[in-house]
Design a protein around this motif. Structure first.
Motif, short mmCIF file in Angstrom:
data_model
loop_
_atom_site.label_atom_id
_atom_site.label_comp_id
_atom_site.label_asym_id
_atom_site.label_seq_id
_atom_site.Cartn_x
_atom_site.Cartn_y
_atom_site.Cartn_z
N MET A 20 0.82 -1.22 0.00
CA MET A 20 0.00 0.00 0.00
C MET A 20 0.85 1.27 0.00
O MET A 20 0.35 2.36 -0.29
N LEU A 29 -8.25 4.17 -3.42
CA LEU A 29 -8.49 2.80 -2.97
C LEU A 29 -9.93 2.67 -2.49
O LEU A 29 -10.31 3.30 -1.50
N ASP A 61 -11.63 0.40 -0.93
CA ASP A 61 -11.87 -0.15 0.40
C ASP A 61 -11.66 0.87 1.51
O ASP A 61 -12.15 0.69 2.63
N TYR A 62 -10.92 1.95 1.20
CA TYR A 62 -10.62 2.94 2.23
C TYR A 62 -11.41 4.22 2.02
O TYR A 62 -10.99 5.31 2.44
N GLU A 63 -12.58 4.12 1.37
CA GLU A 63 -13.36 5.31 1.09
C GLU A 63 -13.78 6.02 2.38
O GLU A 63 -13.73 7.24 2.47
N PHE A 70 -14.75 0.29 8.79
CA PHE A 70 -14.75 0.14 7.34
C PHE A 70 -14.59 -1.33 7.01
O PHE A 70 -14.25 -2.14 7.86
N ARG A 71 -14.86 -1.67 5.75
CA ARG A 71 -14.78 -3.05 5.29
C ARG A 71 -13.70 -3.17 4.23
O ARG A 71 -13.58 -2.32 3.35
N GLN A 72 -12.93 -4.23 4.32
CA GLN A 72 -11.87 -4.51 3.36
C GLN A 72 -11.87 -5.99 3.07
O GLN A 72 -11.78 -6.81 3.98
N ASN A 73 -12.01 -6.33 1.78
CA ASN A 73 -12.05 -7.73 1.35
C ASN A 73 -13.12 -8.51 2.09
O ASN A 73 -12.94 -9.67 2.49
N THR A 121 -14.78 -6.69 8.34
CA THR A 121 -14.97 -5.43 9.04
C THR A 121 -13.75 -5.11 9.90
O THR A 121 -13.20 -5.98 10.57
#
Length: 580
Positions: free
Chosen positions: A215, A223, A225-227, A246-249, A252
């Motif tokens: 990253m 990115l 996922d990092y909105e 936040f959610r990534q892949n 949570t």
């Protein structure tokens, strides 16, 4: 749930009124406890990030001072520097600073001296383009340069310093590479919690440090996922330090956002949602145990009430379903209130009467069907006395094979279906002319063709009886061969119905063990060997294996008796002489 009395309904209402407040208190307690855990996480993360910011600022200030000192080294002021001497100087500098990757001296004459030669720094590869990031330390500002041309690496930035000659003029440019991946690992190892992640984002939105090395150097707003974090950074002030999720892949995460008060860099520490929720496991356990006890208590009371009132009714409903499915032996226990026990007694009387009526009707229908079948095959035996007893012997052999089939094969048809098909397997002979059927000598080809029609004629006769039409394939195909050389349809292999394959083995065994006009009967052992020899040619090898199993078990050793009551004849007729 049914409550026949007002006091039962009142009790249920009281139970629900007690249940809802208890559950509400449990969930409220859990919510407050969760809030306390988040506050604890915020305090802990703020402490980590402030310490990391302070140590990072100290590191940057120290590296800047070291670079300033290196830029003033007399060796760099010489007009004709020795390349080897410069590399030794750069190597000593790199050994003193573990985060330093490479050192470059860009001369104003477009030549370059590097600690480690790299592609993309030669004069032929120019121009080199940089982007600038600032890092404020107290009242000073450090400029960090990063290469943004195609040969640059996102994981490195450079501390730059002009090298002034003896006259004080700026000429050469000293660039000291800082490995952001190593710097991230150092911050992560020394100042962050074990299961947490961390990133540092510059005021321009570029990720400068991250526990995920891939990253580093990217712009956060690019990115998806990092909105949520990107929006928080764009709208953040120094006082807006808060926990967000936040959610990534698909997973949570909970993150704490801190704005550095000295350099406006943004620090984010996050932990997986599972890690945060793990801190609530004990509280969840207490909550679940409490809810479980309340629910068990209410379920116990409800169960007692439903058993007392509803169980007899439910038993009646299930018994009625069994009646609809044809189980007329079902009876219900006499229990419950007086009104229900009266209904149960009437139900049992009704079921008993229906069962007796149906048993009598089924017995009559079966006897009638047996008489019809018996009349048919006796008609054949009366026409062709040489076949007396043959039908019943073949039927007994076929039923022995059926009894030794595996469960899956027996599901294809019932034992009675096989019995009826075998009893009628030669019924088509009633349509064969006597001159052919009773001929003592060898049949001509035309006569043999007429004889072969008995299987199709028999199947057509059986199909006219509605209650037996489903067994007609066994009658039609009992002379088919496994290799496809049989008749009437030359079917082969598993194209032949299973019922036909069974009758074929039983029919042939009886033919071989019955005395013919042209030969004596074979012994059982000799006939057994012949059946086994013809496996995979005339007979289904799987049915032959069942035949061997039945024979070895002793079920085949006693010859079945004929129901005809007359003297056994010497021959089964002309058809038997031709393999039938």
């Amino acid at each position: 749930m049914y409550f026949p009395r007002a006091k039962d309904r009142l009790f249920a209402t009281f139970l629900l009124l007690c249940l809802f407040p208890i559950l509400f208190i449990c969930f409220l307690f859990y919510e407050e406890a969760q809030k306390a855990v988040f506050e604890q996480y915020q305090i802990s993360s703020e402490s980590h990030l402030k310490l990391a910011d302070a140590r990072l600022s100290l590191f940057i200030r120290g590296i800047q001072e070291d670079v300033d000192a290196l830029a003033q080294n007399p060796l760099l002021l010489e007009h004709e520097q020795n390349i080897d001497s410069l590399r030794i100087l750069f190597l000593q500098f790199a050994h003193m600073n573990s985060m330093v990757g490479n050192v470059h001296l860009l001369r104003d004459n477009r030549s370059i001296a590097s600690l480690y030669p790299e592609e993309g720094w030669d004069a032929a590869d120019r121009p080199i383009t940089f982007y600038r990031e600032t890092f404020s330390i107290e009242q000073n500002r450090v400029w960090l340069l990063g290469r943004e041309d195609e040969r640059g690496t996102r994981r490195s930035v450079y501390v730059a310093q002009k090298v002034k000659d003896r006259e004080g003029k700026s000429g050469d440019l000293l660039l000291v590479e800082i490995k952001l991946g190593q710097l991230s690992s150092w911050i992560r190892t020394n100042f962050m919690a074990e299961n947490s992640g961390m990133m540092m984002v510059s005021p321009t939105g570029r990720i400068m440090l991250d526990t995920n090395i891939d990253m580093i150097g990217r712009y956060l707003h690019a990115l998806p996922d990092y909105e949520i974090i990107s929006q928080a950074i764009r709208s953040a002030t120094e006082k807006e330090n808060r926990v967000l999720s936040f959610r990534q892949n698909g997973e949570t995460f909970y993150a704490f956002h801190l704005v550095s008060p000295t350099n406006s860099n943004h620090y984010i520490e996050w932990i997986p949602g599972e890690g945060m929720n793990a801190r609530l496991d004990r509280l969840k356990l207490i909550l679940l145990v409490t809810i479980f006890l309340v629910v068990v208590f209410s379920a116990y009371v409800s169960h007692r009430l439903s058993n007392w009132i509803g169980q007899p009714i439910y038993t009646m409903v299930r018994a009625t379903d069994s009646l609809l499915q044809g189980d007329f032996s079902i009876r219900v226990p006499i229990e419950g209130m007086e009104e229900i026990t009266l209904l149960e007694k009437k139900f049992n009387q009704m079921a008993e009467q229906i069962q007796c009526l149906l048993c009598r009707e089924r017995k009559y229908m079966r006897e009638s069907l047996d008489q019809i079948v018996r009349s048919f095959y006796l008609a054949v035996e009366m026409k062709d006395p040489y076949t007396a007893g043959h039908t019943e012997r073949v039927t007994n052999y076929a039923l022995i094979l059926y009894d030794h089939l595996d469960e899956e094969d027996r599901k294809q048809f019932s034992r009675d279906d096989l019995r009826y098909a075998t009893l009628m397997h030669d019924i088509g002979k009633v349509a064969i002319p006597d001159r052919v059927l009773l001929k003592a000598g060898k049949l001509t080809d035309e006569e043999y063709g007429q004889m072969m029609r008995h299987s199709t004629i028999g199947a057509d006769i059986v199909e006219q009886i509605k209650s037996l039409a489903h067994v007609s394939p066994g009658v039609r195909h009992h002379h088919e061969r496994w290799d496809g050389r049989g008749y009437p349809d030359q079917l082969k292999g598993e194209e032949i119905p299973l019922m036909g394959r069974i009758i074929a083995v039983a029919d042939t065994f009886d033919a071989m063990t019955t005395t013919r006009s042209y030969r004596h009967a074979m012994g059982f052992q000799e006939a057994y060997a012949e059946i086994v020899r013809c496996s995979q040619t005339q007979f289904d090898p799987r049915i032959v294996a069942v035949f061997q199993k039945a024979y070895r078990s002793g079920a085949w050793h006693e010859r079945p008796l004929s129901y005809g009551g007359g003297k056994q004849q010497q021959t089964e007729g002309a058809m038997a002489r031709h393999g039938g």
